[in-house]
Write a protein that holds these residues in place. Structure first.
Motif, mmCIF file in Angstrom:
data_model
loop_
_atom_site.group_PDB
_atom_site.id
_atom_site.type_symbol
_atom_site.label_atom_id
_atom_site.label_comp_id
_atom_site.label_asym_id
_atom_site.label_seq_id
_atom_site.Cartn_x
_atom_site.Cartn_y
_atom_site.Cartn_z
ATOM 1 N N GLY A 178 45.517 15.503 -26.850
ATOM 2 C CA GLY A 178 46.612 15.540 -25.900
ATOM 3 C C GLY A 178 46.945 14.183 -25.333
ATOM 4 O O GLY A 178 46.493 13.144 -25.832
ATOM 5 N N PRO A 179 47.750 14.141 -24.257
ATOM 6 C CA PRO A 179 48.168 12.862 -23.681
ATOM 7 C C PRO A 179 47.010 11.969 -23.255
ATOM 8 O O PRO A 179 47.087 10.747 -23.400
ATOM 9 N N ARG A 180 45.938 12.556 -22.707
ATOM 10 C CA ARG A 180 44.796 11.708 -22.343
ATOM 11 C C ARG A 180 44.190 11.082 -23.584
ATOM 12 O O ARG A 180 43.883 9.889 -23.613
ATOM 13 N N GLY A 181 44.005 11.891 -24.621
ATOM 14 C CA GLY A 181 43.405 11.368 -25.842
ATOM 15 C C GLY A 181 44.231 10.300 -26.511
ATOM 16 O O GLY A 181 43.698 9.432 -27.204
ATOM 17 N N MET A 182 45.551 10.331 -26.306
ATOM 18 C CA MET A 182 46.439 9.369 -26.958
ATOM 19 C C MET A 182 46.602 8.086 -26.155
ATOM 20 O O MET A 182 47.464 7.257 -26.484
ATOM 21 N N SER A 183 45.818 7.897 -25.126
ATOM 22 C CA SER A 183 46.003 6.714 -24.283
ATOM 23 C C SER A 183 44.659 6.145 -23.860
ATOM 24 O O SER A 183 43.721 6.885 -23.582
ATOM 25 N N CYS A 184 44.584 4.837 -23.828
ATOM 26 C CA CYS A 184 43.413 4.156 -23.291
ATOM 27 C C CYS A 184 43.855 3.320 -22.092
ATOM 28 O O CYS A 184 44.371 2.201 -22.269
ATOM 29 N N PRO A 185 43.705 3.835 -20.866
ATOM 30 C CA PRO A 185 44.057 3.027 -19.694
ATOM 31 C C PRO A 185 43.168 1.797 -19.600
ATOM 32 O O PRO A 185 41.944 1.890 -19.717
#
Length: 403
Positions: A390-397
């Motif tokens: 999902g969106p969390r998995g697709m992003s590395c802050p």
């Protein structure tokens, strides 16, 4: 060259997001076929053009909320201007044990001639035996016996999920060790970017050990100094322990909750089970909320102090120093809750306290979030979701405001 815009560092899941690394899907997704998609960890064959449109919408949504979006592919190309970075990437991609020394040496020599953009493409999208530009070498039995469509360098379709190969805690970055063979080389590309891109000059590492698997999707920064680590299909107990000891040694955390999760694909990471949506709230399937347990780990003079197993939600609240951790559940209908967990309804990305990006397809979860006062920014993802992230998995802050 990308400009430096402020300090990097992350101390929570929900502090206002300032900078994030994402990966726009590309030719690596076009390598998926019915014969290899299972091995490459996709549940279907995505329509690549539509997946790119959906990802562009995701990046555009982040930018519209003031987030600086760094594309992994661009970072990789820029890093590959360094000769050391080129050697780093090539040595990780060319497997002499599988190709044999003659072919491996020829392939490495060829890759060294490529311009950064072309080399980055090969490192991400792979190369088949039919695409080898080298003359047929009669001394390579490997080349003779492989079919043309087989991969001499495997593609990396899961690069889409930038959370897993690295995550930040405080001012440091953790380069993880991925569990499954289809993803192992992702960490080498992430490592290359952090080691050689000027944007990350001087950034210090945490958890240098590669002794056991740890994946970023299993690591939640519940609050400053308090970390939850999922232990299941991807992150092993040994990996979790090595991470805990490293975080304590570097004084990056004072409390870690080791959370036992299922080993099925629907619970591959802790962030498929729950994510933070506010400073005191998580979204979670109600069945899992009732059964999820954790042991609390703190540092002691003798090493580690490990508590008895307790229910996760109250243990997390105690560690965070709050009276109660609110659980926004996905509803009591087990069919809907199960479907929406499978479709990453619990894998949200917080852009600020009480503001999250979520897949629009999870209608009931999103409605319950909004009923609880959470602003939900909906994202279409019919094709992105085929990789189960999902969106969390697709992003590395890599930069958030302090919580």
């Amino acid at each position: 060259m990308l400009a430096v815009t402020g300090a990097l560092g992350v101390d929570s899941e929900v502090g206002r997001l300032r900078v994030a690394i994402v990966h726009r899907p590309g030719a690596e997704l076009q390598r998926l076929t019915p014969r290899n998609n299972d091995r490459l960890l996709f549940d279907g064959l995505p329509w690549v053009g539509r997946a790119q449109e959906e990802h562009d919408d995701f990046a555009g949504l982040l930018r519209s909320r003031g987030v600086e979006v760094l594309l992994l592919g661009d970072l990789l190309v820029e890093a590959l201007n360094s000769g050391a970075a080129r050697m780093h990437g090539i040595s990780a991609a060319v497997d002499a044990r599988r190709l044999g020394s003659p072919l491996a040496q020829e392939l490495s020599a060829y890759l060294r001639t490529l311009e950064p953009a072309a080399l980055a493409q090969v490192l991400m999208a792979g190369m088949t035996f039919a695409e080898l530009p080298l003359a047929q070498n009669d001394s390579s039995l490997v080349r003779r016996m492989h079919q043309g469509g087989e991969f001499v360098i495997d593609p990396l379709p899961n690069l889409l999920f930038t959370r897993d190969s690295s995550f930040w805690i405080g001012p440091r970055v953790v380069i993880t060790s991925l569990a499954l063979s289809a993803r192992i080389r992702e960490s080498s590309l992430t490592d290359l970017v952090y080691a050689h891109h000027p944007r990350f000059l001087g950034v210090r590492r945490a958890f240098e050990s590669r002794s056991a698997p740890v994946e970023g999707g299993d690591v939640l920064l519940l609050s400053p100094g308090v970390v939850a680590v999922g232990v299941g299909e991807r992150t092993t107990p040994a990996g979790a322990e090595a991470l805990v000891r490293s975080l304590f040694d570097d004084q990056l955390a004072h409390t870690v909750l080791a959370v036992a999760i299922g080993r099925g694909r629907e619970q591959m990471h802790l962030d498929t089970v729950c994510t933070m949506v506010d400073t005191d709230a998580v979204v979670m399937n109600p069945d899992i909320a009732d059964s999820l347990t954790a042991v609390t780990v703190r540092r002691s003079p003798g090493g580690l102090s490990i508590s008895d197993e307790k229910p996760f939600v109250p243990a997390a609240a105690e560690a965070m120093g709050i009276a109660k951790l609110r659980v926004i559940d996905t509803g009591l209908d087990p069919v809907i809750a199960g479907r929406e967990q499978w479709d990453d309804g619990n894998n949200t990305l917080a852009l600020a306290p009480g503001v999250v990006v979520a897949y629009e397809r999870n209608a009931q979860t999103n409605a319950r979030l909004e009923d609880s006062g959470i602003e939900v920014l909906r994202l279409s993802a019919s094709e992105l979701a085929t990789g189960r992230g999902g969106p969390r998995g697709m992003s590395c802050p890599i930069a958030r405001d302090a919580q």
